[in-house]
Scaffold this active site. Structure first.
Site, PDB file in Angstrom:
ATOM      1  N   ASP A 281       0.828  -1.206   0.000  1.00 29.32           N
ATOM      2  CA  ASP A 281       0.000   0.000   0.000  1.00 29.32           C
ATOM      3  C   ASP A 281       0.866   1.262   0.000  1.00 29.32           C
ATOM      4  OD1 ASP A 281      -2.927   0.926   0.363  1.00 29.32           O
ATOM      5  OD2 ASP A 281      -1.969   1.867   2.091  1.00 29.32           O
ATOM      6  N   ARG A 282       0.703   2.165   0.978  1.00 29.66           N
ATOM      7  CA  ARG A 282       1.502   3.404   0.988  1.00 29.66           C
ATOM      8  C   ARG A 282       2.990   3.079   1.049  1.00 29.66           C
ATOM      9  NH1 ARG A 282      -1.810   6.498  -1.173  1.00 29.66           N
ATOM     10  NH2 ARG A 282      -0.602   8.324  -0.546  1.00 29.66           N
TER      11      ARG A 282
ATOM     12  N   ARG B 250       4.385   2.465  -2.277  1.00 30.83           N
ATOM     13  CA  ARG B 250       4.631   3.698  -3.046  1.00 30.83           C
ATOM     14  C   ARG B 250       5.961   4.326  -2.620  1.00 30.83           C
ATOM     15  NH1 ARG B 250       0.158   3.666  -5.797  1.00 30.83           N
ATOM     16  NH2 ARG B 250      -1.659   2.719  -4.795  1.00 30.83           N
TER      17      ARG B 250
ATOM     18  N   HIS C 197     -11.307   7.270   0.256  1.00 32.04           N
ATOM     19  CA  HIS C 197     -10.415   8.005   1.148  1.00 32.04           C
ATOM     20  C   HIS C 197      -9.301   8.711   0.382  1.00 32.04           C
ATOM     21  CE1 HIS C 197      -8.677   4.022   0.650  1.00 32.04           C
ATOM     22  NE2 HIS C 197      -7.510   4.484   1.028  1.00 32.04           N
ATOM     23  N   TRP C 198      -8.933   8.233  -0.812  1.00 32.97           N
ATOM     24  CA  TRP C 198      -7.935   8.937  -1.622  1.00 32.97           C
ATOM     25  C   TRP C 198      -8.388  10.368  -1.910  1.00 32.97           C
ATOM     26  CZ3 TRP C 198      -4.568   6.861  -6.056  1.00 32.97           C
ATOM     27  CH2 TRP C 198      -3.799   5.770  -5.633  1.00 32.97           C
TER      28      TRP C 198
ATOM     29  N   TYR D   6      -1.445  11.749   1.660  1.00 24.57           N
ATOM     30  CA  TYR D   6      -2.280  11.646   0.460  1.00 24.57           C
ATOM     31  C   TYR D   6      -2.225  12.923  -0.377  1.00 24.57           C
ATOM     32  CZ  TYR D   6      -4.134   7.135   1.801  1.00 24.57           C
ATOM     33  OH  TYR D   6      -4.243   5.800   2.100  1.00 24.57           O
TER      34      TYR D   6
ATOM     35  N   HIS E  68      -7.505  -6.596   0.015  1.00 21.14           N
ATOM     36  CA  HIS E  68      -6.412  -5.623  -0.014  1.00 21.14           C
ATOM     37  C   HIS E  68      -5.296  -5.936   0.976  1.00 21.14           C
ATOM     38  CE1 HIS E  68      -4.381  -1.772  -0.294  1.00 21.14           C
ATOM     39  NE2 HIS E  68      -4.626  -1.513   0.979  1.00 21.14           N
TER      40      HIS E  68
END
Length: 297
Positions: free
Chosen positions: A104-105, A108, A149-150, A211, A272
């Site tokens: 996830d984050r 990235r 939520h993005w 975000y 997820h």
């Protein structure tokens, strides 16, 4: 849940970075997702430590790491800045080159780390993401509904912060419980830890800034890579949840092959949160992928 791993706090540019380390073997960095912490690896990290020197860290703004102040262009929470954090943590543990497993984050951050510091990253295994730029540029109604939520988090301060701070546990449970398997995959201890960290002062601002950075400065960095024709050269394996929005809404392998030269991957039977929903499959994939990297080195 991670008492086997010894804690070490690393300071970089005034930010305190909480990390843990354990096991013996080649170095492997684990990076978590949102709205979680390093605790998300509790079902796979002990087994990985049987073959690797495993380093876990909380990203800035998450877990027990610092919550940096917001800034006008969100640079304090850019993936480039978080990648520099990861480098600092690994150097503090004595490692200049290492493998990365990230979700996830954190995945990235791992993408930016491999792009900006190619000599530091040997191989990457990324869980349930497509490249950030591609996901924003190819957003559909289905994706926007699933990843609401993005778009909530990038709204100007202080609205997202105020709503999260009104009930941090509700936010955590809404985001995590609103996916394929609900809250069932999470142990009570892990869920309590995510809720504790979400309630720490400054968390709401930091996670919103994470975000906001992804929708602004991070995209600038990604577009610069694309314009220059830069691709990741490290072997990259990507896994995604068969029942998750990423696999339903995007051609994950095709999008990663635009950004990396060596890509393999597949869907696995979960949603997820792969490391908590399907830990045995994630562990088997990681052991095979990173053990193969040893034979190649």
């Amino acid at each position: 849940m991670l008492d086997f791993f010894s804690p070490l706090t690393v300071e970089r540019a005034g930010v305190q970075l909480h990390s843990r380390v354990g096991g013996e073997g080649p170095p492997l960095l684990l990076l978590h997702g949102h709205p979680q912490s390093m605790v998300m690896w509790h079902r796979v990290a002990p087994a990985l430590a049987q073959t690797h020197r495993v380093v876990l860290m909380d990203l800035r703004g998450y877990g027990d790491s610092s919550r940096p102040a917001a800034d006008a262009n969100h640079a304090n929470h850019s993936k480039r800045e978080m990648a520099l954090d990861a480098l600092a943590v690994m150097k503090a543990h004595g490692f200049e080159r290492f493998d990365v497993l990230a979700h996830d984050r954190g995945a990235r951050v791992a993408h930016r780390l491999a792009a900006d510091a190619p000599d530091a990253v040997n191989r990457l295994l990324l869980l349930d993401i497509a490249p950030t730029l591609a996901m924003y540029e190819n957003t559909s109604e289905a994706f926007a509904r699933a990843y609401w939520h993005w778009f909530f988090m990038i709204q100007p301060a202080p609205l997202p912060e105020a709503l999260i701070e009104s009930n941090p546990a509700r936010y955590v449970r809404s985001v995590m419980g609103g996916r394929h398997a609900g809250l069932a995959p999470f142990t009570p201890e892990a869920l309590a830890e995510y809720e504790r960290c979400a309630a720490l002062p400054g968390t709401a601002q930091s996670i919103a800034e994470d975000y906001r950075a992804s929708a602004a400065l991070d995209l600038e960095h990604d577009r610069a890579d694309v314009a220059a024709g830069r691709q990741l050269q490290q072997p990259l394996r990507v896994l995604w949840g068969q029942h998750g929005a990423v696999g339903r809404c995007f051609d994950v392998l095709a999008l990663w092959r635009e950004r990396a030269a060596q890509v393999t991957g597949r869907a696995i039977d979960c949603g997820h949160y792969l490391a908590e929903e399907a830990p045995e499959q994630v562990l088997a994939e990681a052991q095979a992928f990173f053990t193969d990297s040893l034979s190649d080195s």
